[in-house]
Every structure is written in C-alpha cells, then in structure tokens.
Enzyme design. Structure first.
Site, PDB file in Angstrom:
ATOM      1  N   SER A 206      53.064  53.820  39.791  1.00  0.00           N
ATOM      2  CA  SER A 206      53.349  55.039  40.035  1.00  0.00           C
ATOM      3  C   SER A 206      54.031  55.548  38.712  1.00  0.00           C
ATOM      4  CB  SER A 206      54.279  55.180  41.181  1.00  0.00           C
ATOM      5  OG  SER A 206      53.797  54.756  42.419  1.00  0.00           O
ATOM      6  N   GLY A 207      54.227  57.160  38.848  1.00  0.00           N
ATOM      7  CA  GLY A 207      54.846  57.655  37.739  1.00  0.00           C
ATOM      8  C   GLY A 207      53.893  59.031  37.528  1.00  0.00           C
TER       9      GLY A 207
ATOM     10  N   TRP B 224      49.784  54.473  44.478  1.00  0.00           N
ATOM     11  CA  TRP B 224      50.694  54.456  45.346  1.00  0.00           C
ATOM     12  C   TRP B 224      50.742  53.321  46.552  1.00  0.00           C
ATOM     13  CZ3 TRP B 224      54.785  57.444  44.096  1.00  0.00           C
ATOM     14  CH2 TRP B 224      54.278  58.398  43.280  1.00  0.00           C
TER      15      TRP B 224
ATOM     16  N   ASP C 199      48.676  68.599  43.656  1.00  0.00           N
ATOM     17  CA  ASP C 199      49.489  67.568  44.261  1.00  0.00           C
ATOM     18  C   ASP C 199      48.983  66.732  45.326  1.00  0.00           C
ATOM     19  OD1 ASP C 199      51.575  65.654  43.485  1.00  0.00           O
ATOM     20  OD2 ASP C 199      52.828  66.525  45.039  1.00  0.00           O
TER      21      ASP C 199
END
Ligand code: FES
Lengths: 594, 179
Positions: A195-196, A246, A306
C-alpha cells in the site's frame, strides 16, 4: 491482558495453572497446512481469508441454518487489547484459530474454548505513521503463520509457539510503503503487495520463498517505460504512480493463475498522470510460478475519483446462454458490477458491466471491451471542481463480496446515494512519507454529498446488502441499512445464510440467503468490520468475526454524522477490538456457552 | 505445547528492540534550537510572526541546532507544529509555553503517527486528517475528538531575533501511547 496473569498471586496462579493443565489435554495438535489442503480445504476449516482460493467466502457447513439461526449465541469472546479497524478473519486449522489485529499482533487461540495459546506483537517503528491502522489476516503454510506488516515486512512464525522464523522487509516504510493485506500462501510461496498510493509509491506484488523469505519474483503494478503498458504513463509519472495492492488475491490452481485487484493511480488528479495508467484499477492475472503478467482488464482508465479496485475478482462459473463461462466477477468501487471471462492461459475478456449503485460518471461502455467513456463534467482535475457519484469510497470499498453455489447468488456489501465533490490543487514537491495526493486535505474531509435529489434530513438509505443472479444479470434482493454505510465483508454458508456486519449501529447480522429476510442480529461492543468465517469442531459449527471500528468506516461515518446531523449525534461507535465466536444454543454447545 | 506451566507461561513474542542510540539529527528538539520551516518553498528558513498570515495558518517545523546547523529531521517524531491563537483563551500552562500567541506542539499525531497539517481557527481545533482526531491548542492540545487517546506533546517557545526558538525539550509523552 495476560500480561497481568504473569504477575498474579501464587494462590491464584495455582488455580489457573490447574485449568491450564486441563486445557492441555484438549488443545489439538497442529496439522501442517499442505498445498493439497489449500487447494481443497476441509469443510470444517477456514484456512485462508475467503475460505477457498476462488474467493467465494462460502462455508459448506449447514448446522446453522436460516431456520435455526435465531438460536445463535456467543460461545466465547476475547478482547484483543487493541483499538481500530479489526478487519481480519479468524483463520482456523483443526481447532487452532489465528487472528491478526491492528498494530500487527497475532493471537493463536484454542478455537473451541477461547484460551490464548500464544500472542505475537510486532514492534513497529515508533516514528512510523499508519494511514490505515489495520491488518487483513494471516496466511498458513506448513508449520508456519505469515503476516504482512505495517512497516512493509513479512514475518513467518512457528504456528505452535509464535516464535519468529524469519522476517523480510520488502520496501522502505520511510518512503510511504506499508502493508495491510493478508499474505497468500501458494505453492511454497508467500505472495504480498504494498500500500501507499497516497504517498507517492510505485506499487508491486512480491512472492517470497515460504521457508526463507527470499524474493522469488516481483511484479510492478505501475508499468515502467519499455514494459507492457509503459506507454500509458507520461514522463516520470510512473515513478510515483501508486497502484497499491490492498487485498489478497484469488487463485486458480488448475491454471496456476493468481488474480488481484489493483488500486488507483497516484496522485489523485488524472491530469498529473495523463494516459490509461496501466495496470491501475484493473483485474490482473499473474502466473503464480513466475509472476509474469498473463492478462488484465482495466475497469476504468486514468482514475480521478480514488476508486481503487481493491478486492480481487471472484472465480465463478456462470451459465450464460447455455454456455458455462469461467468468469471473474467484481463489484467495483466505481459502482459497476463487472463480469469477465478468464481462460487457462490467463487472458481476461469483458463480458458485462452494469451499475449496482447510482453512478453518474460513465457515459457508456464499449460493448466489446467494456472501456467506459466519461461525462467530462464528472471528472475532477487540478483546479477543476467536479461532483460525482458514488463517493470517494465508491459503491463497494474493500469489504469482500461472497458467492453461494447453492443459491447461485452473489452477495455485495454496497453503499448507495453518496456522492463527492473535490477540486485538485497544484502539487508541491514530493516529500518521502508525506501525503502526495493533490487534493487539499480539507476538501477530502468535507467531500461527501448526498446524491442530488436525496433529502438528507429524512432517514436515508445508504448501506445495502445486495444479492445478484449472475446468470440473468438481475438483482434478486436488497436489504437497506438506514443512515449507515456498510463496511462488512460477507460470509455465506451451506445453511442458506449470509452473515455481515459493517454498520454504525454495531450489529452483526444473518440473512436468509435466498430471500434476503433478516433472520438474526446481535449488537456487539464495537462496529463490525471483521471478515466473518465459519468452522466446525467436534460436530459443532461456529461463526467467528472480529469487532473493532476504525479507518475508512469511521472516516466516512464522521462525514455522515455531519451530513445527517443531528440524527447520529448520540451514536458512538467504540474502537476496541474483540474476537467473537457464536454457535447454536443446543445440547452440544450448552456446556461451553454456560 | 506451552500449557505445561500454566497461563503464566503464555508466550508473548515480538521483535528485538531497535538500536536506540540517537544521532544529533534524530534527537528531539533541544532548548535553544531554532525552528525552521519543514515544508514548502521556504523549507529550512526560520519562522517569524509574519508567517502566520491567516487565522488558520499551521506551520510545520523542524528544530535546528544553531551551533552545528544540524536539522533534527532524522525521526518523524521530531516534527513540530505551530499555530497562533488568542492568548486570552489559553490556560496558564499553555500561556507560559507560548511566545507572542504562538504555541508549539508535536506534529506527530498520537493516534497513528500522521503528521498534522490543519488548524481550524473558527472552532479552535487542530485536526489530524488521517482519522479525524481533534486537539485543543489552548489547553495543552488535549484531545477533543476522534480516535487519539493522548494529547500532543508541547514545546515551550521564545523569540530570539524575531524568530521562534525552542525554550526547552518536548513536555509530555511523544508518540503513540502503548496499549
Ligand atoms: S493518525 Fe491522527 S487521527 Fe489517526
């Protein structure tokens, strides 16, 4: 909690030691987890987050049924000692349960009695940030338990003692990398992803040798120049292109193919990374032995909302026009229910896409490829405001769908009637470990809007549990949750049941899988974001789930509190985590329940 | 397995302690350190009152050893936030630590370690964007909302040559309270 037990008085210690000795006799020996067992887990066990590699979240156990579920009662519960989003399933191997929690703790528990066998606590760096303080589960293989950690490492522990066997860090957390997903155990490998995406990383999936932790293969989810898909990024945008992983993938042992869902491109505004941005917001097929990309389907290109396509597509065979189609099915954060066909070689082709919640961004889908066209006024950009539906959290975020082969229905935890309005801002230079999003924080915080035409001053339908017949492409039933989104992964069982939590009233519920009628609910100590699972010991079927509220469910609920003011003013959802285990109240469970 | 000696023998395993030796760069702010901007085009520059341009201005800063020039940015824990608030609204302890209405706190959120970027002057709240924790700068950054369980550590300030300087080390627990 049991730290306290380390210092108890001698008299009390003797008493507890006695019961512990009694427990020794009942604690089952550990059964090593082999590849054939993972390929075809025994019905009484729950060896991976979704029960089986196809991602169904289905237990064939049928002692608890839609007729008797009203007799379901807690058998034991255990406080984890940790707060925040407890999203992991209880993984159960012949009577031994493994539960991971936020802060990367693992509890090994006697699944029948609730006695703790060992506990592992990861020592996380004191100066690390946790954008998503959660963990989505452990993997089992051989005599070990595996966890991906917030500081971007994978740990392998002895399943019987909790002792560290190896620790391998796959990325630098200072650069914004972290992990929340459950590792996958596949053919002597442990497969994880990073993730990130909000911190300017370049996403990847890593396969590590299960015995040593040595890297076996790596697949970057952001294609570099010269690689397949590399021409879908401009300039250096690929270096910080995001596309996190994720969630765990699903797997087809027959073709040795792994299927993952991928996150959105970063930063958020699409004009900062013009192009399709492969392999963002896609389903991807990787050969499990080599890590080579064998196929992909991009749900939507050059994301602006998003809408990470967080969860992996489910592997379901669907009868379509007299033909048995080997499908991949995904209820997208983009609000569309996607059906695709997969081949043994890994090719993924579009079958159908249709909205399962109100979605006003897609103008049309190409009938042969499924590629959407967009309503331009629904696409935010740098210095360009746009109102769009569904919201930033999408029609379905990370909580996983479930499929029941008896009802042949797909169960989707959906969120409808919520939209968002955001405006991008020019990006400053990237600072390692800082947000690299390109949307003002206050804008994100206050982005949520009710769907135009929906009056938020009246009780509002938001969260839904939907059931879809994939053969006909029709929704069969819907259960609405009023004034609450749902963040509950779904379990379905051979007892014609669907279990899920996820709402801001702290309920854990069971529905008739055929009709959608709610058959049972119970209110727990905290919101239920845990992935429910089911297992059987000594002829008793158990349902397990973790409560513990936080992260995006809480973030979104904070927005709802403002939007629905004052209706949610008095509803507090505590954050404390607890493992809950339920069974039917009858002769077989009476002793334990008492 | 582990039950032979009773519950007192239950294993809690974890990872070995990291090396705790601190280089000057990793040390938290020290008395006499100059505060310099941590972000933006003026990163590295000292901070004077005119930088608080709007009531909502929140400045993120690092401490800089004025003798060696070392900027103490070697740990995320070391970042400082500065806001300018009404002196009359402050409790006594906060007022004592402030300089010309500016108060300084740890920028490291006590919930899960995000750096805090937002101050809302209208409701007097320092807000952490990560999960919505709110802190009251007039009363020692006590928690007023969200999942954080502990206040932000505070830093006493003084003004030297028109610039903000740390008057002491952090006061209060730095970082995330251990459960
Ligand atoms: S890190 Fe600040 S609220 Fe969670």
């Amino acid at each position: 909690m049991f730290r306290r037990s380390l210092f108890m008085t001698a008299a009390f210690a003797a008493c507890v030691a006695h019961s512990a000795r009694a427990e020794l006799a009942t604690t089952p020996a550990y059964s090593n987890v082999t590849q054939p067992r993972l390929d075809k887990p025994e019905p009484q066990n729950w060896l991976m987050p979704r029960g089986t590699y196809n991602g169904w979240g289905y237990s064939p156990l049928n002692q608890v049924t839609s007729d008797n579920v009203k007799r379901l009662v807690p058998v034991w519960s255990l406080s984890t000692g940790v707060v925040d989003a407890h999203q992991a399933p209880a993984i159960v191997n012949n009577g031994i349960m493994f539960v991971s929690t936020p802060q990367n703790h693992i509890l090994a528990i006697n699944a029948k009695t609730g006695d703790v066998i060992w506990k592992y606590e990861r020592k996380l760096p004191a100066d690390m940030q946790q954008l998503h303080p959660t963990n989505r589960g452990v993997a089992l293989l051989g005599d070990k338990v595996y966890m991906a950690t917030m500081d971007s490492c994978v740990v392998a522990l002895s399943a019987t003692t909790g002792k560290l066997a190896w620790n391998r860090c796959i990325a630098d957390w200072h650069q914004g990398y972290y992990m929340t997903l459950a590792p996958m155990a596949v053919k002597d490998k442990i497969v994880v992803g990073v993730s990130g995406g909000e911190l300017g990383i370049r996403g990847f999936i890593d396969a590590l040798d299960a015995e040593t932790g040595k890297e076996d293969w790596k697949f970057y989810t952001v294609a570099a120049p010269g690689e397949t898909g590399g021409n879908t990024w401009k300039g250096d945008s690929w270096k910080t292109g995001g596309v996190p992983i994720w969630m765990q993938g699903n797997y087809d042992p027959a073709s040795d193919m792994l299927y993952f869902g991928t996150g959105n491109g970063g930063p958020w505004m699409p004009d900062t990374r013009p192009g399709d941005n492969l392999f963002s917001t896609s389903a991807i097929a990787l050969n499990a032995s080599t890590g080579k990309l064998k196929g992909y389907h991009q749900y939507h290109w050059n994301d602006a909302w998003d809408w990470d396509e967080v969860s992996a597509p489910l592997l379901i065979d669907v009868k379509k026009n007299g033909r048995n189609v080997h499908e991949l099915v995904h209820a997208g954060r983009d609000g569309y229910l996607w059906e695709m066909e997969r081949t043994p070689a890994g090719k993924i082709s579009f079958v159908s896409g249709q909205p399962f919640v109100h979605q006003d961004v897609f103008k049309s889908l190409d009938p042969s490829t499924g590629r959407p066209t967009y309503n331009a006024d629904k696409v935010p950009g740098t210095n360009k405001k746009a109102l769009f539906c569904p919201s930033l959290w999408g029609g379905k975020d990370w909580p996983m769908e479930a499929y029941n082969p008896q009802t042949k229905l797909l169960y989707v935890p959906a969120n409808d009637n919520l939209c968002a309005e955001i405006t991008g801002e020019p990006l400053g230079p990237r600072e390692a470990g800082s947000l690299y999003v390109g949307v003002p924080i206050d804008d994100i915080f206050s982005s949520m809007r009710p769907r135009p035409g929906v009056d938020p001053t009246k009780p509002m339908k938001i969260g839904q549990l939907q059931a879809w017949n994939l053969a006909t492409g029709k929704k069969v039933w819907t259960h609405d949750f009023i004034d609450s989104a749902t963040w509950g992964p779904v379990l379905t069982t051979g007892g014609n049941l669907v279990f899920t939590g996820g709402t801001n009233d702290r309920m854990f519920r069971a529905f008739d899988a055929t009709t959608g009628e709610m058959k049972w609910q119970t209110r727990l100590n905290s919101g239920v974001e845990g992935t429910p699972s089911s297992f059987m010991i000594d002829g008793v079927q158990y349902i397990a789930v973790q409560s513990g509220y936080g992260v995006d469910a809480e973030r979104q609920n904070n927005g709802l509190k403002k939007m629905l003011k004052p209706r949610l003013d008095h509803d507090t959802v505590p954050n404390e985590g607890t493992v809950w285990v339920f069974a039917l109240l009858d002769a077989k469970t009476a002793n334990t329940a008492n | 397995m582990l039950f032979g000696t009773g519950l007192a023998a239950l294993a809690v395993t974890g990872d070995a302690d990291a090396d705790t030796a601190q280089a000057p760069q990793a040390m938290p702010p020290q008395a006499g350190d100059l505060l310099v901007q941590a972000t933006g085009p003026q990163a590295g520059q000292p901070i004077g009152l005119p930088l608080f341009k709007t009531p909502n201005t929140l400045i993120q800063a690092w401490a800089k050893d004025p003798t060696s020039g070392v900027v103490r940015n070697g740990s995320r824990l070391n970042r400082v936030l500065l806001v300018k608030i009404d002196t009359a609204a402050m409790d006594d302890a906060t007022r004592k630590r402030s300089a010309e209405g500016v108060v300084a706190y740890s920028d490291f959120c006590t919930h899960a370690g995000c750096w805090i970027e937002t101050y809302h002057a209208d409701n007097g709240v320092i807000l952490c964007h990560c999960h919505g924790s709110a802190f009251d700068p007039t009363h020692g950054a006590n928690v007023t909302g969200g999942p954080a369980r502990a206040p932000l550590a505070s830093l006493s300030l003084k003004i030297v040559d028109s610039h903000l300087v740390a008057a002491g080390p952090f006061d209060g627990r730095l970082g995330i309270p251990q459960t």
